[in-house]
Write a protein that holds these residues in place. Structure first.
Motif, short mmCIF file in Angstrom:
data_model
loop_
_atom_site.label_atom_id
_atom_site.label_comp_id
_atom_site.label_asym_id
_atom_site.label_seq_id
_atom_site.Cartn_x
_atom_site.Cartn_y
_atom_site.Cartn_z
N LEU A 142 0.10 0.09 -5.02
CA LEU A 142 -0.33 1.26 -5.80
C LEU A 142 -1.30 2.04 -5.12
O LEU A 142 -1.62 3.41 -5.48
N ALA B 259 0.81 4.92 -3.88
CA ALA B 259 1.10 5.75 -4.95
C ALA B 259 -0.11 6.70 -5.50
O ALA B 259 0.29 7.83 -5.71
N MET B 260 -1.37 6.10 -5.34
CA MET B 260 -2.42 7.02 -5.90
C MET B 260 -2.66 7.89 -4.72
O MET B 260 -3.01 9.23 -5.03
N VAL C 148 -0.59 9.26 -2.94
CA VAL C 148 0.51 10.44 -2.68
C VAL C 148 0.35 11.42 -4.00
O VAL C 148 0.07 12.40 -3.71
#
Lengths: 222, 262
Positions: free
Chosen positions: A89, A92-93, A95
């Protein structure tokens, strides 16, 4: 909110992973989470009910069970899988943050193609490389920590048939018998093996990323 | 209606949150709700079945269990998670109200309305300013209050966060004092401490978000005081650009970040 939701969350992250990362995710879901849910939970389901002590002393079984199984294998695996999945994650953060920055630049009048922004797949370089590499590093650390915790808490990976208990209120020493010890040993070794494979995949991915960055450096300097 | 439904409802709210709000939501779902469902509920599953008292007196075990566990940890956590999640619905309601107003404007054929169709109004992401800022900030404030109240309730009800192995009970009809043994006390202590720790992390995230919003508010105020000469047309164009970008970003973000379905 269960393992299926975790799969949905991590599936989104998969888009920005390397090939090894995608293999790791598949192994995680099929050989660990699925095995945990469809098989291991049934094996450990009756762990306290069928933990039998050779005494009529009320409370002795409870105390002995608590003494020998401070945290159940199943809970440890669930925690391990959750902790091992969440470093993804971070990526993901990162990005999402990069996209947010591009949006701000667009807002300030810089010329950025809208279509490109929608569909861009971020390459793993620059600060994203560092985030991705740290996430793999954390994964490896969590895997190792949990494997050690298992080893330390249960004195190895084998489930004994008999445990001798002397905790109060048990009178003297009491024999307590574990439910399904062989099946539990099999699954413990299986989960350990797959955990080892996942660690190898993470190490391979780390090496791949490091080599990639090292190969890029000489090209830049020449 | 279960945790999955709450996940769907809050996923929709996620679109209008700040980055810290999104992190908070992730921590809530993965480290609290998920842990509760996949692990903690099994640990507490046999709490009354395997609560054993050293007596043959009928009713004594029931009475002692009820005396020492007025509300089970699992139920308290479930209540806490529901109360803590619901202030976000204030924000959702406010956003829905704004959308409703814009749709009304659009239907009336208002020239000022910059949207081309209903779909655009539906997909618009609102910035946290004006009255929405107040709603959002109050929702964070209520979240903090609920978290603190429940943590205190746990501490008060169970005299700390540790689960003892043995409890001495002398409630009627137990004869004199009876030893009662709790099921899986160590595992329960570990999970209680874990949930308290994550609860504290959530409180810190909420405090950080509150500080961020207050800072943003004061910065904006000082900017407005400096830029009071700006023309209205320019502001409208900026807003339209902003809305277009927000649509695109929120569309692409849905595939990337947390994957919450609206």
């Amino acid at each position: 909110m269960d393992w299926g939701t975790l799969q949905a969350v991590l599936g989104g992250v998969n888009k920005h992973s390397t090939s090894i990362g995608k293999i790791w995710l598949t192994v995680l879901f099929i050989f660990r989470i699925m095995i945990l849910v469809v098989a291991a939970e049934r094996v450990w389901g009756d762990e306290q009910q069928d933990f039998v002590c050779n005494t009529l002393q009320p409370g002795c079984k409870n105390v002995c069970y608590d003494h020998f199984f401070p945290i159940s294998h199943i809970r440890l695996w669930a925690l391990q899988l959750i902790f091992v999945s969440t470093p993804a994650l971070l990526v993901a953060m990162h990005v999402a943050y990069t996209r947010h920055e591009k949006k701000r630049r667009f807002r300030n009048g810089e010329k950025i193609d809208i279509e490109e922004l929608k569909n861009v797949k971020f390459h793993i370089r620059g600060p994203l490389w560092w985030t991705y590499t740290s996430s793999i590093f954390f994964r490896i650390v969590f895997e190792a920590v949990f494997m050690y915790v298992f080893y330390y808490m249960y004195d190895g990976y084998q489930m004994p048939r008999l445990v001798k208990c002397e905790a109060w209120p048990c009178p003297n020493t009491v024999d307590c018998f574990v439910s399904r010890p062989t099946e539990k040993t099999t699954f413990t070794i299986f989960m350990l093996a797959v955990s080892g494979i996942c660690m190898m995949l993470n190490l391979a991915e780390l090496c791949y990323l490091v080599i990639k960055i090292c190969m890029k450096e000489p090209r830049k300097t020449t």
